[in-house]
Design an enzyme around this catalytic site. Structure first.
Site, mmCIF file in Angstrom:
data_model
loop_
_atom_site.group_PDB
_atom_site.id
_atom_site.type_symbol
_atom_site.label_atom_id
_atom_site.label_comp_id
_atom_site.label_asym_id
_atom_site.label_seq_id
_atom_site.Cartn_x
_atom_site.Cartn_y
_atom_site.Cartn_z
ATOM 1 N N TYR A 100 43.575 39.344 50.399
ATOM 2 C CA TYR A 100 44.381 38.251 49.788
ATOM 3 C C TYR A 100 43.756 36.712 49.802
ATOM 4 C CZ TYR A 100 48.388 35.088 48.665
ATOM 5 O OH TYR A 100 49.049 34.131 48.187
ATOM 6 N N GLU A 183 45.745 32.301 42.680
ATOM 7 C CA GLU A 183 45.816 33.573 43.676
ATOM 8 C C GLU A 183 44.934 34.672 43.152
ATOM 9 O OE1 GLU A 183 49.614 34.686 45.321
ATOM 10 O OE2 GLU A 183 49.438 36.311 43.745
#
Ligand code: GDP
Ligand code: MN
Length: 361
Positions: A100, A183
């Protein structure tokens, strides 16, 4: 404004972040010519602005022979209530590990903050909740063009160092696209490289013009109209429309509505010195909201003249009841005008809000 995955991936790709091979289709048949380049297995991803799309049925896996049918199936679905008009079809990556990575603004240090976790692909809030140490974070000066190597090492821990340049490119995107959030979840490793399997990019609404974006898709029709008039306008889910001047007065009107057990449908700050045309637009805008049963106007007359406000309300001539509390410049003239046209003017803010809550019941 939030970009869709395929738009964000196209930006990431321009900045040298590897993304899977893929094609955007708007109908099942459009997929056929792309099949040869997509390999034997592919992932079909609904392009909808919905979190947890995978879990909500927005992502299907198919092989070349079933892909068109899978696309037809996906186009017929609604994902958490959102219809599917576009599908991104991508080669299926042989994923080894999911990480992530994201960049946003840390409001306490007023600096960009980069977050990185070894456990990607799942909701990052859940990861952080289970193990606070699982998400590493570094803040850095917005004046830096690149993330300094020592910070990258701290951020990545034991993750492959090849991720470093990708984080740097993500940071470039963040800076140059005036982003509030960039992201990659998941950022995946495969035998032949690292890829952004998903992509998110939110652009600061205040920078849309600089980014060449003329229409903010995230706004409702009414929010766009309010923006054109220069009103601060926020939609809520109650039944009382609120017009005020100045953020403080508008907010305290909302607080008072809550206090008396009512629920605001929205609030609109007309700003200082509003003339009758502005007030008329404001009242009509609120009256056009189907859930609005009553409108409370709470204004302080300084440079704003109460008689102008009264005339604006009268000119609007809307169906929902309008309850007015105003004080200050030309108050008496305003009161006279409103009374003449059968409008209700109340002396205190408290009484006006109570009357509105009562009327909305
Ligand atoms: P989200 O649910 O909207 O966040 O959608 P994502 O694009 O993040 O996809 C959810 C999950 O689907 C990912 O965490 C992966 O596990 C899986 N996935 C997405 N793309 C691929 C792919 O190309 N190959 C494989 N094997 N899995 C994928
Ligand atoms: Mn994702």
């Amino acid at each position: 404004m939030k970009l869709l995955e395929y738009e964000a991936k196209s930006v990431f790709s321009e900045y040298g972040i590897p993304v899977p091979k893929g094609a955007l289709v708007r109908a099942p048949e459009e997929l056929t010519p792309h099949l040869p380049e997509l390999g034997s297995m592919m992932v079909l991803k609904a392009q909808v602005d919905v979190g947890g799309r995978g879990k909500a049925g927005g992502i299907l896996v198919a092989d070349a022979s079933s892909a068109v049918d899978a696309a037809r199936d996906l186009f017929s679905r609604t994902i958490r209530g959102v219809p599917v008009h576009e599908i991104l079809v991508e080669e299926r990556l042989p994923i080894e590990h999911e990480y992530y990575a994201s960049i946003t603004i840390d409001r306490s240090s007023k600096q960009p903050v980069i977050l990185f976790a070894d456990a990607g692909g799942v909701e990052i809030e859940a990861v952080a909740q289970e193990d606070a140490g699982a998400v590493r974070r570094v803040t850095l000066s917005p004046l830096l063009r690149d993330v300094p190597p020592f910070l990258l090492r701290e951020l990545l821990g034991d993750a492959p160092k090849e991720i470093g340049p990708i984080v740097n490119r993500l940071y470039r995107v963040f800076q140059e696209k005036d982003a509030l959030l960039t992201e990659i979840n998941p950022l995946v490793t495969t035998p032949d490289g690292i890829y952004a399997a998903d992509a998110k990019l939110i652009i600061d609404d205040n920078a849309l013009a600089r980014q060449g974006i003329t229409v903010n898709r995230d706004l409702s029709e009414r929010e766009r109209e309010a923006e054109r008039h220069g009103f601060s306008y926020v939609e809520l889910d109650g039944t009382i429309g609120v017009i005020g001047n100045g953020a403080g007065l508008t907010m305290s009107t909302l607080d008072l509505i809550e206090y008396y057990g009512g629920k605001a449908a929205n609030f609109l700050d007309v700003g200082g010195g509003a003339d009758k045309t502005r007030v008329c637009h404001a009242v009509r805008l609120l009256a056009s909201v189907p859930s609005v049963k009553v409108i409370v106007v709470n204004l302080l007359g300084g440079i704003t003249r109460c008689d102008e406000v009264a005339q604006g309300i009268i000119d609007a001539g809307v169906a929902p009841q309008v309850i007015v509390r105003m004080a200050g410049t030309n108050e008496e003239e305003g009161r006279r005008l409103l009374a003449e046209h059968g409008y209700r003017m109340v002396d205190s803010m408290d009484a006006a809000v109570r009357a509105a809550v009562e009327a909305a019941r």
